[in-house]
Scaffold this motif. Structure first.
Motif, PDB file in Angstrom:
ATOM      1  N   ARG A 115       0.867  -1.210   0.271  1.00 41.48           N
ATOM      2  CA  ARG A 115      -0.015  -0.009  -0.019  1.00 41.48           C
ATOM      3  C   ARG A 115       0.894   1.304   0.060  1.00 41.48           C
ATOM      4  N   ILE A 116       0.516   2.046  -0.952  1.00 37.64           N
ATOM      5  CA  ILE A 116       1.381   3.207  -1.045  1.00 37.64           C
ATOM      6  C   ILE A 116       0.489   4.510  -0.964  1.00 37.64           C
ATOM      7  N   VAL A 117       0.770   5.697  -0.149  1.00 41.52           N
ATOM      8  CA  VAL A 117      -0.154   6.773  -0.062  1.00 41.52           C
ATOM      9  C   VAL A 117       0.883   7.832  -0.293  1.00 41.52           C
ATOM     10  N   ILE A 118       0.473   8.758  -1.047  1.00 40.81           N
ATOM     11  CA  ILE A 118       1.270  10.100  -1.412  1.00 40.81           C
ATOM     12  C   ILE A 118       0.470  11.208  -1.038  1.00 40.81           C
ATOM     13  N   ALA A 119       1.405  12.232  -0.530  1.00 39.26           N
ATOM     14  CA  ALA A 119       0.311  13.604  -0.159  1.00 39.26           C
ATOM     15  C   ALA A 119       1.358  14.674  -0.953  1.00 39.26           C
ATOM     16  N   ASP A 120       0.356  15.546  -1.330  1.00 41.57           N
ATOM     17  CA  ASP A 120       0.846  16.865  -2.085  1.00 41.57           C
ATOM     18  C   ASP A 120      -0.082  18.023  -1.993  1.00 41.57           C
ATOM     19  N   PHE A 121       0.537  19.146  -2.180  1.00 41.89           N
ATOM     20  CA  PHE A 121      -0.725  20.543  -2.382  1.00 41.89           C
ATOM     21  C   PHE A 121      -1.338  20.144  -3.925  1.00 41.89           C
ATOM     22  N   ASN A 122      -0.277  19.733  -4.895  1.00 41.13           N
ATOM     23  CA  ASN A 122      -0.464  19.839  -6.429  1.00 41.13           C
ATOM     24  C   ASN A 122      -1.504  18.695  -6.842  1.00 41.13           C
ATOM     25  N   GLU A 123      -2.531  19.025  -7.362  1.00 46.06           N
ATOM     26  CA  GLU A 123      -3.633  18.160  -7.842  1.00 46.06           C
ATOM     27  C   GLU A 123      -3.084  17.328  -9.071  1.00 46.06           C
ATOM     28  N   SER A 124      -2.417  18.216  -9.983  1.00 49.72           N
ATOM     29  CA  SER A 124      -1.978  17.479 -11.224  1.00 49.72           C
ATOM     30  C   SER A 124      -0.860  16.457 -10.834  1.00 49.72           C
ATOM     31  N   ARG A 125      -0.100  16.748  -9.811  1.00 50.10           N
ATOM     32  CA  ARG A 125       0.975  15.961  -9.579  1.00 50.10           C
ATOM     33  C   ARG A 125       0.111  14.488  -8.758  1.00 50.10           C
ATOM     34  N   LEU A 126      -0.682  14.459  -8.085  1.00 51.98           N
ATOM     35  CA  LEU A 126      -1.375  13.379  -7.546  1.00 51.98           C
ATOM     36  C   LEU A 126      -2.134  12.678  -8.531  1.00 51.98           C
ATOM     37  N   GLU A 127      -2.630  13.183  -9.528  1.00 52.92           N
ATOM     38  CA  GLU A 127      -3.264  12.585 -10.634  1.00 52.92           C
ATOM     39  C   GLU A 127      -2.281  11.673 -11.399  1.00 52.92           C
ATOM     40  N   LEU A 128      -0.990  12.264 -11.306  1.00 55.94           N
ATOM     41  CA  LEU A 128      -0.005  11.370 -12.045  1.00 55.94           C
ATOM     42  C   LEU A 128       0.366  10.192 -11.215  1.00 55.94           C
ATOM     43  N   ALA A 129       0.425  10.628  -9.750  1.00 56.51           N
ATOM     44  CA  ALA A 129       0.713   9.667  -8.861  1.00 56.51           C
ATOM     45  C   ALA A 129      -0.145   8.290  -8.821  1.00 56.51           C
ATOM     46  N   GLU A 130      -1.596   8.844  -9.232  1.00 54.01           N
ATOM     47  CA  GLU A 130      -2.586   7.649  -9.212  1.00 54.01           C
ATOM     48  C   GLU A 130      -2.094   6.956 -10.511  1.00 54.01           C
ATOM     49  N   ARG A 131      -1.791   7.424 -11.559  1.00 52.23           N
ATOM     50  CA  ARG A 131      -1.405   6.746 -12.686  1.00 52.23           C
ATOM     51  C   ARG A 131      -0.460   5.700 -12.489  1.00 52.23           C
ATOM     52  N   PHE A 132       0.676   6.330 -11.631  1.00 54.28           N
ATOM     53  CA  PHE A 132       1.812   5.360 -11.393  1.00 54.28           C
ATOM     54  C   PHE A 132       1.498   4.359 -10.436  1.00 54.28           C
ATOM     55  N   GLY A 133       0.362   4.282  -9.857  1.00 54.45           N
ATOM     56  CA  GLY A 133      -0.099   3.142  -8.933  1.00 54.45           C
ATOM     57  C   GLY A 133      -0.375   3.450  -7.556  1.00 54.45           C
ATOM     58  N   ALA A 134      -0.391   4.775  -7.150  1.00 51.55           N
ATOM     59  CA  ALA A 134      -0.557   5.016  -5.854  1.00 51.55           C
ATOM     60  C   ALA A 134      -1.872   4.522  -5.436  1.00 51.55           C
ATOM     61  N   ASN A 135      -2.029   3.994  -4.053  1.00 46.76           N
ATOM     62  CA  ASN A 135      -3.384   3.378  -3.756  1.00 46.76           C
ATOM     63  C   ASN A 135      -4.195   4.365  -3.093  1.00 46.76           C
ATOM     64  N   CYS A 136      -3.692   5.507  -2.758  1.00 50.08           N
ATOM     65  CA  CYS A 136      -4.589   6.823  -1.908  1.00 50.08           C
ATOM     66  C   CYS A 136      -3.501   7.871  -2.300  1.00 50.08           C
ATOM     67  N   THR A 137      -4.099   8.962  -2.761  1.00 50.08           N
ATOM     68  CA  THR A 137      -3.567  10.408  -2.605  1.00 50.08           C
ATOM     69  C   THR A 137      -4.210  11.297  -1.598  1.00 50.08           C
ATOM     70  N   ILE A 138      -3.444  12.133  -1.071  1.00 50.23           N
ATOM     71  CA  ILE A 138      -3.870  13.040  -0.108  1.00 50.23           C
ATOM     72  C   ILE A 138      -3.674  14.600  -0.540  1.00 50.23           C
ATOM     73  N   GLN A 139      -4.467  15.217  -0.841  1.00 51.38           N
ATOM     74  CA  GLN A 139      -4.301  16.504  -1.041  1.00 51.38           C
ATOM     75  C   GLN A 139      -4.530  17.564  -0.055  1.00 51.38           C
ATOM     76  N   VAL A 140      -3.081  18.089   0.328  1.00 51.74           N
ATOM     77  CA  VAL A 140      -2.977  18.741   1.484  1.00 51.74           C
ATOM     78  C   VAL A 140      -3.163  20.274   1.078  1.00 51.74           C
ATOM     79  N   CYS A 141      -4.096  21.035   1.884  1.00 54.71           N
ATOM     80  CA  CYS A 141      -4.156  22.469   1.758  1.00 54.71           C
ATOM     81  C   CYS A 141      -3.233  23.341   2.324  1.00 54.71           C
ATOM     82  N   PRO A 142      -2.910  24.574   1.906  1.00 56.08           N
ATOM     83  CA  PRO A 142      -2.090  25.238   2.273  1.00 56.08           C
ATOM     84  C   PRO A 142      -2.278  25.839   4.005  1.00 56.08           C
ATOM     85  N   ASP A 143      -3.555  25.777   4.361  1.00 62.80           N
ATOM     86  CA  ASP A 143      -3.923  26.202   5.782  1.00 62.80           C
ATOM     87  C   ASP A 143      -4.253  24.806   6.377  1.00 62.80           C
TER      88      ASP A 143
END
Ligand SMILES: [Zn+2]
Length: 324
Positions: free
Chosen positions: A161-189
């Motif tokens: 299981r691989i979970v990846i977190a970032d602010f950037n939505e397009s990077r997280l979309e690529l992470a999903e293509r790369f096989g991330a099981n779950c992504t977390i979009q972090v908000c600046p606040d």
């Protein structure tokens, strides 16, 4: 050279003139993520021939010190590393490099993939330091090029299981293509505890066995230590401030190992094997390509992230009039 990728460290040198202890004091050629075509060989080089495409591991140690002799040449005090002051990098049409750090690319591996072995080797090194293996659960903080290559490596190493977190939505979309099981979009606040809660949810209220911190941000490093399971490993890959506040008690009482990653060591062959066998596809990382004459534009794209830039490549031998 055929292809030279722009790395975050190149941008750091350009903008800040330094990374940690490495300070640019005089003009320096930049570039260290490179592949090339062999034009000429030293007379004792037997494993390459003219015309070969090679990936270039950008540093070579002294081969004599205790680190070089014990297989940790990345720690060699006399390391000569491309684009680390005062050593020039390889963003150039012609460049000379030690042959034992040039890796021949099989005919089905492209020069673009060859250049991307550099960031992939960082991810491979992080997974080796973290002991990622079959069944590991892995949190990756930061989905820039190094976070994404860490994801590719963790997947290839068998993480369940691989979970990846970032602010950037397009990077997280690529992470999903790369096989991330779950992504977390972090908000600046978001507060630290908000992110930690998201992490626990993403791991079904369990803690990851390995955290790979690729953002270099204080909050990212703190979270890596706090959320990693007792007895697990927090791997630090991102470069940020050298002195920050960390919850070391959490690491001490729970025996969470904090492991630094400095470049890579004997990881290029692993990375090349992963690409050559089709276990990983690094090509989707490439978002922009420029000829050498447009290097300033290429750096501006990498610096600002314009056009959802992830990996920006420069092609030193492409005519500026051609369409790349
Ligand atoms: Zn050495």
């Amino acid at each position: 050279m055929e292809v030279v990728g722009i790395c975050g460290s190149d941008v750091h040198y350009l903008v800040d003139g330094r990374i940690g202890p490495f300070v640019v004091e005089k003009p320096m050629v930049i570039g260290h993520e490179a592949s090339g075509t062999v034009l000429e060989l030293g007379r004792n080089v037997k494993h390459l021939k003219e015309g070969d495409h090679v990936a270039i591991e950008p540093g070579s140690g002294c081969r004599r010190c205790k680190y070089c002799k014990t297989g940790r040449y990345n720690l060699c005090p006399d390391m000569r590393f491309c684009a680390t002051p005062p050593i020039d990098g390889n963003l150039a049409r012609y460049y000379v490099h030690d042959a034992d750090f040039c890796f021949k690319l099989p005919s089905h591996v492209s020069v673009e993939e060859g250049a991307l072995l550099e960031p992939l080797s960082c991810g491979v090194r992080a997974c080796k330091r973290g002991g990622v293996t079959i069944g590991s659960t892995v949190l990756i903080l930061g989905a820039g090029p190094i976070g994404l290559t860490s994801l590719l490596a963790a997947k290839a190493f068998g993480a369940s299981r691989i979970v990846i977190a970032d602010f950037n939505e397009s990077r997280l979309e690529l992470a999903e293509r790369f096989g991330a099981n779950c992504t977390i979009q972090v908000c600046p606040d978001d507060e630290e505890n908000d992110v930690i809660e998201h992490v626990y949810e993403a791991f079904d209220n369990k803690q990851p066995s390995v955290s790979i911190e690729c953002s270099g941000a204080e909050m990212g490093i703190r979270i890596a230590i706090l959320v990693t399971k007792t007895g697990g490993k927090a791997v630090l890959l991102g470069m940020g401030k050298t002195e920050i506040n960390l919850p070391l008690g959490s690491a001490l009482f729970r025996e969470v190992d904090i492991k630094g990653v400095f470049r890579y060591v004997n990881d290029y062959p692993t990375s090349l094997d992963m690409v050559a066998t089709g276990k990983v596809d690094v090509l989707p990382l490439i978002t922009h390509q420029f000829p050498l004459e447009e290097t300033l534009e290429a750096f501006e794209t990498a610096r600002t992230g314009a056009g959802n830039a992830i990996k920006v490549l420069i092609r030193p031998n492409t005519d500026s009039s051609s369409n790349c």
